[in-house]
Design an enzyme around this catalytic site. Structure first.
Site, PDB file in Angstrom:
ATOM      1  N   GLY A 167     -10.720   5.691  -2.947  1.00  0.00           N
ATOM      2  CA  GLY A 167     -12.117   5.615  -2.529  1.00  0.00           C
ATOM      3  C   GLY A 167     -12.471   6.768  -1.603  1.00  0.00           C
ATOM      4  O   GLY A 167     -11.926   7.876  -1.699  1.00  0.00           O
ATOM      5  N   VAL A 206       0.737   2.573   4.563  1.00  0.00           N
ATOM      6  CA  VAL A 206       1.541   3.289   5.553  1.00  0.00           C
ATOM      7  C   VAL A 206       2.799   3.861   4.904  1.00  0.00           C
ATOM      8  O   VAL A 206       3.140   5.040   5.090  1.00  0.00           O
ATOM      9  CB  VAL A 206       1.910   2.372   6.734  1.00  0.00           C
ATOM     10  CG1 VAL A 206       2.721   3.144   7.776  1.00  0.00           C
ATOM     11  CG2 VAL A 206       0.666   1.786   7.379  1.00  0.00           C
ATOM     12  N   SER A 207       3.499   3.047   4.139  1.00  0.00           N
ATOM     13  CA  SER A 207       4.722   3.532   3.490  1.00  0.00           C
ATOM     14  C   SER A 207       4.392   4.615   2.463  1.00  0.00           C
ATOM     15  O   SER A 207       5.152   5.591   2.306  1.00  0.00           O
ATOM     16  CB  SER A 207       5.478   2.375   2.828  1.00  0.00           C
ATOM     17  OG  SER A 207       4.633   1.647   1.972  1.00  0.00           O
ATOM     18  N   PHE A 232       1.844   6.835   2.589  1.00  0.00           N
ATOM     19  CA  PHE A 232       1.546   8.083   3.309  1.00  0.00           C
ATOM     20  C   PHE A 232       2.815   8.720   3.875  1.00  0.00           C
ATOM     21  O   PHE A 232       3.012   9.938   3.766  1.00  0.00           O
ATOM     22  CB  PHE A 232       0.561   7.802   4.452  1.00  0.00           C
ATOM     23  CG  PHE A 232      -0.870   7.632   4.017  1.00  0.00           C
ATOM     24  CD1 PHE A 232      -1.226   7.674   2.674  1.00  0.00           C
ATOM     25  CD2 PHE A 232      -1.883   7.436   4.944  1.00  0.00           C
ATOM     26  CE1 PHE A 232      -2.545   7.525   2.270  1.00  0.00           C
ATOM     27  CE2 PHE A 232      -3.208   7.287   4.565  1.00  0.00           C
ATOM     28  CZ  PHE A 232      -3.538   7.329   3.217  1.00  0.00           C
ATOM     29  N   GLY A 273      -2.926 -17.883  -3.909  1.00  0.00           N
ATOM     30  CA  GLY A 273      -1.618 -18.517  -3.720  1.00  0.00           C
ATOM     31  C   GLY A 273      -1.362 -18.845  -2.263  1.00  0.00           C
ATOM     32  O   GLY A 273      -0.887 -19.936  -1.925  1.00  0.00           O
ATOM     33  N   TYR A 298      -2.005 -13.629  -5.318  1.00  0.00           N
ATOM     34  CA  TYR A 298      -1.511 -13.585  -3.938  1.00  0.00           C
ATOM     35  C   TYR A 298      -2.506 -14.243  -2.979  1.00  0.00           C
ATOM     36  O   TYR A 298      -2.131 -15.113  -2.190  1.00  0.00           O
ATOM     37  CB  TYR A 298      -1.258 -12.133  -3.525  1.00  0.00           C
ATOM     38  CG  TYR A 298      -0.625 -11.973  -2.170  1.00  0.00           C
ATOM     39  CD1 TYR A 298       0.681 -12.391  -1.938  1.00  0.00           C
ATOM     40  CD2 TYR A 298      -1.327 -11.394  -1.118  1.00  0.00           C
ATOM     41  CE1 TYR A 298       1.272 -12.247  -0.687  1.00  0.00           C
ATOM     42  CE2 TYR A 298      -0.752 -11.232   0.130  1.00  0.00           C
ATOM     43  CZ  TYR A 298       0.547 -11.659   0.341  1.00  0.00           C
ATOM     44  OH  TYR A 298       1.124 -11.516   1.576  1.00  0.00           O
TER      45      TYR A 298
END
Length: 440
Positions: free
Chosen positions: A321, A304-305, A307, A264, A261
């Site tokens: 972490g 975010v999604s 959580f 790329g 990603y």
């Protein structure tokens, strides 16, 4: 004496010694209409008719909006040439001379909200999270939109409300394969953007970024369209500079699990600038930072999604972490506004598009708890490989050159996302329980 009979009709004329051609006939095709015009004072009638017509049209008031730009009392106006009489390339050039100041002389910048002729726009990845919100804005503005999506991460439900609109088209297509269309602008968003999805098939991810971008740039070159690449903040890698400015070249691992990603997108930016410099293609580059909002994938692996979904399901929120790594979060409507300003503006970029408000993962978890469930728990897990420690955009260039900055704070935007997720999460659970009871 015998009489002589002389047949004088046969007195032969002396034969000419040389060949003599027939004399030219008069120009009958020219003389006849002249004689017709001179007869019965017809010429006088024609002249009188011309005078009357001239006077008639000089008295008629001119229609509003047909005066040239800068004309008396006209303000912004449009050329009355009918677009149906132009081919697609001429049509784009005709529109661009008005819409894009860098292609026209003396024309001012057109504000986004100003009513103007609709364009024909293709949005690759238009059924995805960000793409579908962009499509909504373009349709609302009056443009004709073609969505191109292979539905790997996109959902047809995101654009179903446009079905039946004659200005909307949906094509199931993978941009890795060439596509022939006639359009004025190309928003190139096609690529899985969450780690869960782009790590699923890394070779496919880098092909989408490289071959897909090549195909769309080739299309832009053929039809004279303006091209916008949605790059990413991941091009900065795990940055050694904070906050990140557009001139920073990044700190990217070229052989890591996220390289498909990161690298790329870096290659896609290279191709975009090479087409701009070498082939004269009009391009724009946006580097998008973390974005959230309705229609995000429920299980797409983004923080975010993750959580929000876990808090709604009464599950512990997973923090990787120590939770002190930072991110900035912008609401999707702010991003769409930035993309449209970039496309309609004069500057190539790249531009950072993100919210400079910086949150640690623990701070984000606390905001989610405030919004959904104060009793939500946090589950700490080992950090993932190549996860950036800090990520915050410097948006000075976007402020100065695009007049753009985010308006929606995290505490205002998060409840809007939670409302959408709540409907989808519990709606899915209801459908699942109904299916189970039916099968039993």
């Amino acid at each position: 004496m015998g009489s002589e009979l002389i047949y004088r009709g046969h007195d032969a004329q002396p034969a000419p010694d040389t060949y003599s051609p027939k004399p030219d006939k008069p120009l009958l095709w020219l003389s006849r209409p002249i004689r017709y015009m001179l007869r019965e004072q017809r010429l006088l009638c024609v002249l009188v008719g011309i005078v009357i017509t001239t006077v008639f049209f000089s008295i008629l008031p001119s229609k509003p909006g047909t005066a040239a730009l800068g004309g008396s009392g006209s303000g912004y106006s449009f050329d009355p040439v009918p677009y149906s009489s132009l081919n697609r390339l001429e049509e784009y050039q005709h529109r661009a001379a008005y819409h894009h100041p860098m292609l026209s002389s003396g024309a001012g910048k057109v504000p986004l909200g100003l009513k103007r002729k609709g364009l024909r726009i293709v949005v690759t990845g238009g059924a995805g999270f960000v793409g579908s919100h962009l499509v909504d804005r373009l349709m609302q503005r009056g443009d004709s939109v073609i969505v191109v999506d292979n539905f790997f991460t996109g959902r047809k439900e995101n654009v179903m409300h446009h079905f039946g609109n004659p200005r909307f088209e949906l094509i199931r297509h993978d941009v890795v394969e060439p596509l022939l269309l006639e359009v004025d602008q190309i928003y190139h968003l096609a690529c899985p953007a969450s780690p869960v999805h782009y790590k699923f098939n890394p070779v496919k991810t880098i092909k989408t970024n490289v071959v897909g971008t090549l195909n769309m740039l080739g299309l832009a070159k053929r039809v004279g369209a303006r091209f916008l690449l949605t790059s990413t903040s991941e091009v900065y890698g795990d940055p050694l500079q904070h906050p990140q400015v557009e001139t920073y070249w990044g700190n990217v691992n070229p052989i890591g699990v996220r390289s498909c990603y990161d690298e790329g997108k870096r290659t896609a930016e290279t191709l975009t600038m090479d087409y701009h410099r070498g082939a004269g293609v009009e391009v724009r580059i946006a580097r998008i930072f973390n974005t959230y909002g309705p229609r995000m994938g429920i299980d797409d692996g983004r923080v975010v999604s993750n959580f929000v979904t876990q808090a709604l399901r009464k599950e512990p929120m997973t923090v990787y972490g120590d939770g002190k790594q930072t991110r900035s979060f912008q609401y999707v409507s702010d991003l769409v506004e930035g993309l449209m300003r970039l496309m309609e503006g004069e500057h190539v970029g790249p531009f950072n598009l993100g919210n400079p408000g910086e949150f640690t993962m623990l701070e984000l978890a606390e905001v989610v708890k405030e919004t959904i469930d104060p009793n939500a728990k946090i589950d700490f897990r080992p950090n993932t490989e190549d996860d950036p420690h800090k990520r915050k955009p410097d948006i000075t260039r976007a402020k100065e050159l695009l007049g753009w900055e985010p308006k929606v704070s995290l505490r205002k935007g998060l409840p809007l996302m939670v409302k959408d997720f709540r409907q989808r999460v519990f709606g899915d659970q209801k459908e699942s329980s109904t299916t189970t009871s039916s099968s039993s």
